[in-house]
Design an enzyme around this catalytic site. Structure first.
Site, PDB file in Angstrom:
ATOM      1  N   HIS A  96       0.844  -1.201   0.000  1.00 39.04           N
ATOM      2  CA  HIS A  96       0.000   0.000   0.000  1.00 39.04           C
ATOM      3  C   HIS A  96       0.879   1.251   0.000  1.00 39.04           C
ATOM      4  O   HIS A  96       1.922   1.291   0.645  1.00 39.04           O
ATOM      5  CB  HIS A  96      -0.920  -0.005   1.223  1.00 39.04           C
ATOM      6  CG  HIS A  96      -2.018   1.001   1.105  1.00 39.04           C
ATOM      7  ND1 HIS A  96      -1.805   2.345   1.345  1.00 39.04           N
ATOM      8  CD2 HIS A  96      -3.316   0.879   0.725  1.00 39.04           C
ATOM      9  CE1 HIS A  96      -2.956   2.987   1.130  1.00 39.04           C
ATOM     10  NE2 HIS A  96      -3.874   2.125   0.764  1.00 39.04           N
ATOM     11  N   GLU A 165      -3.939   1.284  -7.662  1.00 42.13           N
ATOM     12  CA  GLU A 165      -4.312   2.487  -6.917  1.00 42.13           C
ATOM     13  C   GLU A 165      -3.350   3.625  -7.250  1.00 42.13           C
ATOM     14  O   GLU A 165      -2.232   3.663  -6.711  1.00 42.13           O
ATOM     15  CB  GLU A 165      -4.224   2.232  -5.418  1.00 42.13           C
ATOM     16  CG  GLU A 165      -5.057   1.075  -4.927  1.00 42.13           C
ATOM     17  CD  GLU A 165      -5.343   1.212  -3.445  1.00 42.13           C
ATOM     18  OE1 GLU A 165      -6.495   1.488  -3.113  1.00 42.13           O
ATOM     19  OE2 GLU A 165      -4.412   1.074  -2.640  1.00 42.13           O
TER      20      GLU A 165
HETATM   21  P1  PGA Z   1      -9.582   5.799  -0.157  1.00 44.71           P
HETATM   22  O1  PGA Z   1      -8.423   4.759   0.201  1.00 44.71           O
HETATM   23  O2  PGA Z   1     -10.742   5.023  -0.664  1.00 44.71           O
HETATM   24  O3  PGA Z   1      -9.859   6.510   1.129  1.00 44.71           O
HETATM   25  O4  PGA Z   1      -9.014   6.699  -1.213  1.00 44.71           O
HETATM   26  C1  PGA Z   1      -8.128   3.739  -0.693  1.00 44.71           C
HETATM   27  C2  PGA Z   1      -6.930   2.978  -0.229  1.00 44.71           C
HETATM   28  O5  PGA Z   1      -6.170   3.462   0.579  1.00 44.71           O
HETATM   29  O6  PGA Z   1      -6.704   1.855  -0.651  1.00 44.71           O
END
Ligand code: PGA
Length: 243
Positions: A96, A165
């Protein structure tokens, strides 16, 4: 492609023990009505055992938000994959961007953690994504190459979910355009097809997903589900995303 959609709630360091339990008790009540959806909750370490007990007779699965790369030893403050496995954890979220940003995790460290999870038969949710606003496929592919270095294909095939992401979209309220996200996920799918002859890998989008925009992502051809941070903390919003 797989028709089952995947919904991952990453609670980060937000819900305390009681709040976490309250949420999953509510979720349990409606869990038998949830069809053709895979739900994975990633709570804080301190709640995992109790949540697993609570959700024992449901299809809802549990992920840890991190782990260490050794099974045992003098590593103050760390939690090992073996410990997670011993209490019934199914998944570990690795790579992450917040781990990279605040704890200097790099692809080499992520690779070591993947290897450790592999030895303990844990499934992986591997987060990847470019740092800057412009889509950078080369950066994404090199993250994949380095994180998956020397990892056996059979393990990848049965145990991996990829979460794309873009870093700039996480926790900012700035969502990527769904068609663009679909395009990047399609390129990631091509990467798995070319390297492993495995186009069916599950690829999710994450980054400011909420109850109003999730649908636009879930209808995209190359997106198998969503990874939700902030919006997964609110039971009503999470339900709206699921439905
Ligand atoms: P968020 O976080 O939906 O608050 O943008 C997503 C993540 O950290 O995977």
């Amino acid at each position: 492609m797989n028709s089952e959609k995947i919904f991952i709630a990453n609670w980060k360091m937000n819900k305390n023990f009681n709040e976490s339990l309250e949420f999953v008790k509510e979720l349990k009540l409606i869990s038998s009505k949830i069809k053709n959806k895979r739900i994975i909750i990633c709570p804080s370490y301190i709640c995992i055992r109790e949540i697993i007990k609570e959700l024992l007779d449901t299809n809802i699965e549990i992920g840890a938000q991190n782990c260490f790369w050794e099974n045992i030893g003098n590593y103050t403050g760390e939690i090992s994959p073996k410990m997670l496995k011993s209490i019934g954890v199914n998944y570990v979220l690795l790579g992450h961007s917040e781990r990279k940003r605040y704890f200097q995790e790099n692809n080499n460290i992520i690779n070591k953690k993947i290897c450790a999870c592999l030895k303990n038969n844990l499934k992986i949710i591997l987060c990847i994504g470019e740092r800057n606003k412009n889509t950078n496929l080369a950066e994404i592919f090199s993250q994949l190459q380095e994180c998956l270095y020397n990892i056996n294909f059979e393990y990848i095939k049965n145990n991996f979910i990829i979460a794309y992401e873009p870093t700039w979209a996480i926790g900012t309220g700035l969502c990527m355009n769904p068609a663009e996200a679909n395009n990047v996920c399609g390129n990631i799918r091509d990467f798995f097809n070319k390297k492993y002859d495995y186009p069916d890998i599950n690829i999710l989008y994450g980054g400011s997903i909420n109850n109003t925009n999730s649908h636009e992502f879930l209808i995209q051809k190359n997106i198998n589900g969503v990874l939700i941070g902030n919006a997964s903390l609110d039971f009503t919003k999470f339900m709206e995303i699921l439905n």
